[in-house]
Structure formats: structure tokens, C-alpha cells
Design an enzyme around this catalytic site. Structure first.
Site, short mmCIF file in Angstrom:
data_model
loop_
_atom_site.label_atom_id
_atom_site.label_comp_id
_atom_site.label_asym_id
_atom_site.label_seq_id
_atom_site.Cartn_x
_atom_site.Cartn_y
_atom_site.Cartn_z
N LYS A 140 0.79 -1.32 0.06
CA LYS A 140 -0.11 -0.01 -0.15
C LYS A 140 0.84 1.37 0.03
CE LYS A 140 -4.23 -1.91 1.68
NZ LYS A 140 -3.85 -3.37 1.91
C1 LIG Z 1 -4.55 -4.58 1.18
C2 LIG Z 1 -3.80 -5.80 1.08
C3 LIG Z 1 -4.18 -6.75 0.12
C4 LIG Z 1 -5.35 -6.76 -0.53
O1 LIG Z 1 -5.16 -5.59 -1.60
P1 LIG Z 1 -6.44 -5.26 -2.59
O2 LIG Z 1 -5.99 -4.09 -3.42
O3 LIG Z 1 -7.16 -4.77 -1.53
O4 LIG Z 1 -6.99 -6.41 -3.31
C5 LIG Z 1 -3.27 -7.85 -0.05
N1 LIG Z 1 -2.32 -7.96 0.93
C6 LIG Z 1 -1.64 -7.20 1.66
C7 LIG Z 1 -0.75 -7.32 2.50
C8 LIG Z 1 -2.49 -5.96 1.88
O5 LIG Z 1 -2.30 -5.10 2.79
#
Ligand SMILES: *Cc1c(COP(=O)(O)O)cnc(C)c1O
Length: 452
Positions: A110
Site C-alpha cells: 500500500k
Molecule cells: C491491502 C492488502 C491486500 C489486498 O489488496 P487489495 O487491493 O485490497 O486487493 C493484500 N495483501 C496485503 C498485505 C494488503 O495490505
């Protein structure tokens, strides 16, 4: 470049306007009016480092930001990554690669979007001589990444609500040990749903929202999705040309934001063969891609908590294209979903997508076997991406978080305790949080007192 809403009742916005509002006023999600074709640029882009590639890409979309400014914003967004390659691609075997997306400040993917979004927010504020208060509720990685995107930035404050005692100790430290004066970790008495309900009520108060220039942290912001396109492109460009048409990106998925970003490249002419949507036991998307029915279920807490979702909010963007770019049909489907908790897409074409599902009982075994076979320690989210390999494909599994964020699961699976210096340093800092009742009036009073 102008941006339109999936629900069709919002006038076209500029990039900066769409980024500033996040959700379109008609309740839909923003998409470019028309995608640029990038195929002719790909050869030249092969030579670029990550941040330069990101700039060249974002330049096609952020057309209302002067190029020199945009370049600075983008370059600044990738300085806090610990690996010089930003998103290193590791080859495990002839047909298997891992794209490591966890070298940012909060050790999950993120950061790629939220470092950039933080810098965009702060740039747009400075342009308008305004300030901004960012508010979010989180049960996982988003809060930490949002905090680190805005850490210490002038004229911004960030308030993150989380259920007290119900996030992991490390996650709490990532939110409550930032030592920045503009960051407020608010530990709510109650569940994540109580935090969400309070948040909804606060955002529903239009006067308060305007007066404090309140902005939401969520995964639907256009800038987040576009920023995430870049690492797919970066990886694709590193695969030998003769193998590129066989690439399958395998994406541990929750809200569908990450995998959607990869798919958008196909709309720009990049010939990516396929995508595997790897879910945990919360499998709304697995069911969708296998049955055509999109039906909300009960969220079960899992070992991959950042994928524990009921509703994959970014799915609406794919739906828009699958329904022939018809906002009336999108609105109808989303209304039906709101009222019935489901809709059926009889003609739904999985197309480039397939899906896999991984339960908690499988995750430790996968972590162990990847470690034994390749000597690589993966986190529980990434483990879902190793559930199965499609024969004949070159798989690129996206590693979405660092194993060091989930020491207990890793230790159980492999006997190793993964450590990361960033997290070790956090353990030495005091936790600074505010206990607060999940009550909209109390939280509003807190924002009024501490906001900018
Ligand atoms: C947010 C997150 C996901 C999921 O990603 P999306 O964009 O919501 O599909 C997967 N793995 C981790 C470690 C995350 O923080």
C-alpha cells in the site's frame, strides 16, 4: 485527460479534482474518459528505473499538474523505500517470479500508492493555500500506510480509528509510534464495525466535512489505482520478450484494487495474458469468477487479515467495462447489490481472470514449502498467491507484505522468526494513542481541537 464516474451522473473532473474528492459525488468511482495507448513507449521505458518509469506513466494521467512539479512529487514518493530497485523482481524458477512490494516504510504494497497520494494531497493543498484533515478507519495495513504517506507534512493532519486491542501489536506500533505531531492514532472502544459506523456518520455531516476539509482514506482513489499500475509494468518490462505473452500475474486480493490496476494496463495496449485473483477464505471474488454471482458473505478473520473483506469496492471499475461502459447498468447492479447483498451477472466473462481460494489451514503449509523449495520466506497474504500454478504460464506472484509483519504465523510454519529493522526500531518507541469512544460527536470534537 478527464475523468468520468462509473455511475455516469458526475460531470468530468480533472485529475487533481478527482484525486481531491476520492469518491465521485454520484457514488461511483472515477475512470479515465479514454485510456492512452502506451505500446509505442514500452521499448524506451525498459531502461528506466522505478521512479522515472512512474513519472513517465503518471504524466499521461496527471495532465493538469505541471511536469516539473509532478516529477518532484513522484521522485519524493519513492525515497523511503529500503531496496534500491523499489520493487525487486526475484526469479525462483524458469516459470516463477516474485515481485517484492514490501520495501516501503510500512512494509506492505500500500506504500506504493499512499506515499504518492500523501505527496499529491500536500501539493494540492499548498497550491490552494488550504489545509486537509484525513480520516480513516482501519483494521490492517491501510492506516499505517496512510499515516506514513502524510507523516510530518505541513498543513495536513491524519486521524486513524482502529479497534483497541484488535489489531496486531506490530500494526498498532506502525500507527501509534510515528512520533509525528500531525498523526493521531485513535483507539476505539468497540469493534471495527463501530469505528466504521462512527466514520460514516462523521462523513455524512456535510457542514463538518466542508468546514474541516475532511478527506477519506480508502482504496478507491484514482491516484492509488494508477500508482499501482506502475509495478506491473516495471515487472513486465524485465521479463524476456519471448516469455511476455505467457505472463500471469498472481495477486493476493481483497478489495480488488491491486489486481484491477494490473488489468488496466491491458486497456492501454500492454499484452498481458492473464491475472489470477488469489483470495483467502473470504472468497466473494473466487465465487464471482467461478459462478458469475457476486454475493456478500460473512467476514471470517483469517491469517491474511488485509484480505478479510466483504465487499470488493474496486470491482465496480471492472464491472463498468464488462457491462459495456454503460453507467445505467452499473448503477442498477450496484443498487441491487446494496439492497439484496448480491447480483448475478449471467453473461459475466471471467476473460483474463481466474481465481483461487486459500484457507487458513493451507497457509502455513504453503509458507513452509516455499521456504523449503526456494529458501524464500513469504508472508501469509503472499502465500495465497502460491496456492496453485497455471501450467504453461510464467507466473509473477505479487508479494504484498513483508513476512516480518506476521512473525507468529511465520514462526509456526518455518521455525524462523522474521525480523525487520524498521519494526525492531518501532519496538523501542513509546506508543502514543488516544482512547476514545466510537461516538461521532466525541471524534468530531477531537478533530476540531487537533485538526489543521
Ligand atoms: C491491502 C492488502 C491486500 C489486498 O489488496 P487489495 O487491493 O485490497 O486487493 C493484500 N495483501 C496485503 C498485505 C494488503 O495490505
Amino acid at each position: 485527460m478527464r475523468y468520468i464516474s462509473t455511475r455516469g451522473k458526475t460531470a468530468a473532473h480533472s485529475f487533481s479534482e478527482a484525486v481531491a474528492v476520492g469518491l465521485a459525488p454520484d457514488g461511483g468511482l472515477f475512470l479515465p474518459e479514454k485510456f492512452p495507448t502506451i505500446t509505442t513507449k514500452l521499448v524506451a521505458w525498459e531502461k528506466l528505473g522505478y521512479a522515472d518509469l512512474c513519472f513517465e506513466f503518471m504524466k499521461l494521467f496527471a495532465t493538469d499538474i505541471p511536469e516539473a512539479d509532478l516529477k518532484q512529487i513522484v521522485l519524493d514518493s519513492y525515497v523511503h523505500f529500503s531496496d534500491p530497485k523499489i520493487a525487486p523482481l526475484k526469479k525462483l524458477s524458469k516459470d516463477l517470479y516474485v515481485l517484492e512490494l514490501f520495501h516501503g516504510p510500512t512494509l506492505a504494497f500500500k506504500d506504493f500508492a499512499l506515499q504518492l497520494l500523501g505527496n499529491l494531497y500536500s501539493y494540492l493543498c499548498a497550491q490552494k493555500s488550504e489545509s486537509i484533515n484525513v480520516l480513516g478507519a482501519t483494521s490492517g495495513d491501510t492506516g499505517a500506510a496512510a499515516i506514513h504517506g502524510l507523516l510530518g507534512k505541513p498543513n495536513t493532519a491524519v486521524f486513524i480509528l482502529y479497534p483497541n486491542g484488535r489489531v496486531s501489536a506490530l500494526q498498532e506500533r506502525q500507527m501509534a509510534c510515528s512520533q509525528a505531531a500531525n498523526v493521531f492514532a485513535l483507539a476505539i472502544d468497540g469493534s471495527f464495525d463501530d469505528a466504521q459506523a462512527a466514520l460514516k456518520e462523521i462523513f455524512g455531516d456535510q457542514d463538518f466535512r466542508k468546514k474541516h476539509r475532511l478527506s477519506a482514506v480508502n482504496s478507491i482513489n484514482l491516484a492509488r489505482v494508477l500508482a499501482q499500475c506502475v509495478y506491473y509494468l516495471y515487472a513486465w518490462l524485465q521479463i524476456p520478450e519471448q516469455d511476455r505473452s505467457r505472463i500471469e500475474f498472481v495477486v493476493p486480493t481483497g478489495n480488488f484494487g491491486n489486481v484491477l490496476a494490473g488489468w488496466l494496463l491491458t486497456q492501454m495496449g500492454v499484452p498481458i495474458g492473464s491475472f489470477k485473483v488469489a483470495t483467502n477464505q473470504n472468497d466473494i471474488l473466487y465465487r464471482l469468477f467461478n459462478t458469475g454471482e457476486y454475493k456478500v458473505g460473512q467476514v471470517e478473520p483469517s491469517l491474511a487479515p488485509s484480505m478479510d473483506i466483504q465487499v470488493a469496492s474496486n470491482f465496480e471499475r471492472l464491472l463498468y467495462y464488462r457491462l459495456g461502459c454503460d453507467p445505467i447498468q452499473v448503477s442498477r447492479a450496484m443498487d441491487e447489490f446494496k439492497h439484496n447483498g448480491s447480483f448475478i451477472l449471467p453473461e459475466f466473462k471471467a476473460g483474463e481472470f481466474s481465481a483461487s481460494r486459500c484457507t487458513d489451514s493451507e497457509i502455513p503449509g504453503i509458507i513452509k514449502s516455499v521456504y523449503t523449495q526456494y529458501g524464500m520466506v513469504i508472508d501469509p497474504h503472499t502465500a495465497c498467491g502460491f496456492k496453485e500454478h497455471t501450467v504453461g504460464k510464467v507466473s509473477i506472484v505479487l508479494a504484498t507484505a513483508s513476512p516480518a509483519k506476521f512473525p507468529d504465523t511465520i514462526q509456526t510454519a518455518t521455525g524462523i522468526e522474521p525480523k525487520d529493522p524498521t519494526l525492531e526500531a518501532l519496538k523501542l518507541r513509546p506508543i502514543v494513542k488516544t482512547h476514545i469512544t466510537a461516538n461521532a460527536a466525541l471524534i468530531k470534537a477531537f478533530i476540531t481541537k487537533n485538526g489543521v
